[in-house]
Design an enzyme around this catalytic site. Sequence first.
Site, PDB file in Angstrom:
ATOM      1  N   TYR A 207     -17.642  21.324   9.426  1.00 29.55           N
ATOM      2  CA  TYR A 207     -16.753  21.061   8.299  1.00 29.55           C
ATOM      3  C   TYR A 207     -17.096  19.735   7.626  1.00 29.55           C
ATOM      4  O   TYR A 207     -17.033  19.597   6.405  1.00 29.55           O
ATOM      5  CB  TYR A 207     -15.295  21.037   8.759  1.00 29.55           C
ATOM      6  CG  TYR A 207     -14.720  22.400   9.046  1.00 29.55           C
ATOM      7  CD1 TYR A 207     -13.935  23.063   8.102  1.00 29.55           C
ATOM      8  CD2 TYR A 207     -14.954  23.033  10.258  1.00 29.55           C
ATOM      9  CE1 TYR A 207     -13.400  24.320   8.366  1.00 29.55           C
ATOM     10  CE2 TYR A 207     -14.440  24.289  10.534  1.00 29.55           C
ATOM     11  CZ  TYR A 207     -13.662  24.929   9.582  1.00 29.55           C
ATOM     12  OH  TYR A 207     -13.140  26.174   9.841  1.00 29.55           O
TER      13      TYR A 207
ATOM     14  N   ARG B 208     -25.053  33.680  19.961  1.00 31.29           N
ATOM     15  CA  ARG B 208     -26.272  33.057  20.469  1.00 31.29           C
ATOM     16  C   ARG B 208     -27.257  34.187  20.760  1.00 31.29           C
ATOM     17  O   ARG B 208     -26.868  35.259  21.219  1.00 31.29           O
ATOM     18  CB  ARG B 208     -26.001  32.247  21.726  1.00 31.29           C
ATOM     19  CG  ARG B 208     -25.062  31.050  21.520  1.00 31.29           C
ATOM     20  CD  ARG B 208     -24.843  30.300  22.817  1.00 31.29           C
ATOM     21  NE  ARG B 208     -24.009  29.122  22.625  1.00 31.29           N
ATOM     22  CZ  ARG B 208     -22.696  29.082  22.761  1.00 31.29           C
ATOM     23  NH1 ARG B 208     -22.042  30.189  23.107  1.00 31.29           N
ATOM     24  NH2 ARG B 208     -22.017  27.967  22.567  1.00 31.29           N
TER      25      ARG B 208
ATOM     26  N   HIS C  52     -31.029  30.885  15.754  1.00 33.92           N
ATOM     27  CA  HIS C  52     -30.010  29.830  15.776  1.00 33.92           C
ATOM     28  C   HIS C  52     -29.609  29.428  14.363  1.00 33.92           C
ATOM     29  O   HIS C  52     -28.468  29.029  14.124  1.00 33.92           O
ATOM     30  CB  HIS C  52     -30.506  28.613  16.543  1.00 33.92           C
ATOM     31  CG  HIS C  52     -29.400  27.679  16.940  1.00 33.92           C
ATOM     32  ND1 HIS C  52     -28.620  27.888  18.055  1.00 33.92           N
ATOM     33  CD2 HIS C  52     -28.914  26.562  16.355  1.00 33.92           C
ATOM     34  CE1 HIS C  52     -27.717  26.937  18.148  1.00 33.92           C
ATOM     35  NE2 HIS C  52     -27.871  26.114  17.129  1.00 33.92           N
TER      36      HIS C  52
ATOM     37  N   ARG D  91     -26.889  31.693  13.437  1.00 35.42           N
ATOM     38  CA  ARG D  91     -25.624  31.261  14.046  1.00 35.42           C
ATOM     39  C   ARG D  91     -25.016  30.107  13.253  1.00 35.42           C
ATOM     40  O   ARG D  91     -23.822  30.101  12.962  1.00 35.42           O
ATOM     41  CB  ARG D  91     -25.884  30.846  15.496  1.00 35.42           C
ATOM     42  CG  ARG D  91     -24.696  30.249  16.234  1.00 35.42           C
ATOM     43  CD  ARG D  91     -25.041  30.048  17.709  1.00 35.42           C
ATOM     44  NE  ARG D  91     -24.117  29.157  18.379  1.00 35.42           N
ATOM     45  CZ  ARG D  91     -22.928  29.506  18.848  1.00 35.42           C
ATOM     46  NH1 ARG D  91     -22.513  30.760  18.704  1.00 35.42           N
ATOM     47  NH2 ARG D  91     -22.154  28.637  19.462  1.00 35.42           N
TER      48      ARG D  91
ATOM     49  N   LYS E 247     -23.013  29.975  28.068  1.00 38.19           N
ATOM     50  CA  LYS E 247     -23.398  28.559  28.050  1.00 38.19           C
ATOM     51  C   LYS E 247     -22.262  27.660  28.511  1.00 38.19           C
ATOM     52  O   LYS E 247     -22.482  26.686  29.237  1.00 38.19           O
ATOM     53  CB  LYS E 247     -23.847  28.162  26.639  1.00 38.19           C
ATOM     54  CG  LYS E 247     -24.397  26.752  26.553  1.00 38.19           C
ATOM     55  CD  LYS E 247     -24.921  26.471  25.168  1.00 38.19           C
ATOM     56  CE  LYS E 247     -25.503  25.052  25.086  1.00 38.19           C
ATOM     57  NZ  LYS E 247     -26.018  24.747  23.725  1.00 38.19           N
TER      58      LYS E 247
ATOM     59  N   HIS F  20     -17.554  27.491  21.093  1.00 34.72           N
ATOM     60  CA  HIS F  20     -17.737  26.054  21.280  1.00 34.72           C
ATOM     61  C   HIS F  20     -16.737  25.537  22.312  1.00 34.72           C
ATOM     62  O   HIS F  20     -15.549  25.848  22.236  1.00 34.72           O
ATOM     63  CB  HIS F  20     -17.512  25.300  19.961  1.00 34.72           C
ATOM     64  CG  HIS F  20     -18.602  25.520  18.961  1.00 34.72           C
ATOM     65  ND1 HIS F  20     -18.395  25.388  17.597  1.00 34.72           N
ATOM     66  CD2 HIS F  20     -19.913  25.853  19.106  1.00 34.72           C
ATOM     67  CE1 HIS F  20     -19.517  25.631  16.964  1.00 34.72           C
ATOM     68  NE2 HIS F  20     -20.458  25.918  17.854  1.00 34.72           N
TER      69      HIS F  20
END
Length: 425
Positions: free
Chosen positions: A383, A228, A347, A350, A267, A373
């Site tokens: 995916y 990030r 982003h 990322r 985060k 995550h």
Amino acid sequence: MPRTVGPRRDSKHRVLHTGESIRRDGKYQFKYMVNGKPKFLYSWRLTPTDPQPAGRLPCLSQRELEKSVDRDLESRLDPMRKNLTVMELVERYLKTRTGVRESTLINYNFVRNLLKKEEFSNRRMCEIRTSDAKLFLIKLQQEDSRGSSTIKTVRGVLRPAFQMAVDDDLLVKNPFGFELAGVIYNTEKTRQAITKEQMYKFLKFVREDNIYCKYYEVFYILFHTGLRISEFCGLTLKDIDLENRIIDINHQLQRFRAGQYLITPTKTNAGTRKIPMTEDVYQMFKNLVEYRPTDLPEVIIKGYAGFLIRDKDGMPEVALHWENRFSNAVNRYNEIYKIQMPNITPHVCRHTYCSNQAKARMNPKTLQYLMGHSEIAVTMDVYTHLGLDDAKNEIVRLEELENARKEVDKIEHNTMLNLSRFKAT
């Protein structure tokens, strides 16, 4: 003989209910109790069919007022607290939000200041219906030109505030309990991953451009680590372990409109992680550390010093710096080349990293860890969004594996036949 006392009546000989009485001025009065304390209702009329006395302000009849109170008491609603305005309810809710992050407090203040300018915030909370709530959010977008992200932030305060009123038995239903989809339209730009070919072309352009070449290492790192941008900006020399080739992600750096720098936790809890460097990423970080200016003043923010990337004043650079550089670099690329490059942000880098690893069939749990995550569903979403070309490549790969297996089986079969013939001789 003792005199029998009958029910109380008004001047029209109508029987008064329990709690009802008539004052000397002729006004009807109803007394009821809330939490052991007496409360009173007043009206010049007893029933809805009674005429309005001359010179008196229009009002509901006593019996209508009593029915309203009865409904509230039956629902365990306190009629006196229903006079809270939306703004008062929000302030009450925000007082319960203790121990939140500084960035969250800044968002709360933003919402507070926005609501103070709105007539909606002066309305009684008990009057707000679902349609009122929807119309308010629509007004923010269509009349005030507020973006969908801002509206989500506002609704993110109003919804739990009204839910608190429901939980406190002040309201029966949360008027903000609806989904935003279909009420406002999404103004946020979809962040799509770019292809590997686009990434290679863009990085090659940056490396060879006489203006943007000085940002090449950072661009490369963002494309090949999935960091990030707030995590990258918060990196200090202590977080870069070149000997063991490890990136230690344990905080992030943010700067708000007032120029306030904040060091905040990652985060999510899953965002705190250690990322191994590939050989190329190691070389990029090595260059950044070696060529880091030594003539700039070192600053300390919340106990953190030695920030990897700093501006001309020695302050650590933040997300906005890199968002602008990516935008300008893409614009310059598109001025030169006929085939245009799509919008690229930190982003997007990322998301591109995550997509590339998914296409390379990295284990989803490993990718979840590298991306930080908190939920595997977020990782798996990448995916499930692979395209037709990815499906074709996977079919070809499986077909090649099947052909290779058949070839191995054929070789093994022939080998067994030769061995049996050899034994027979």
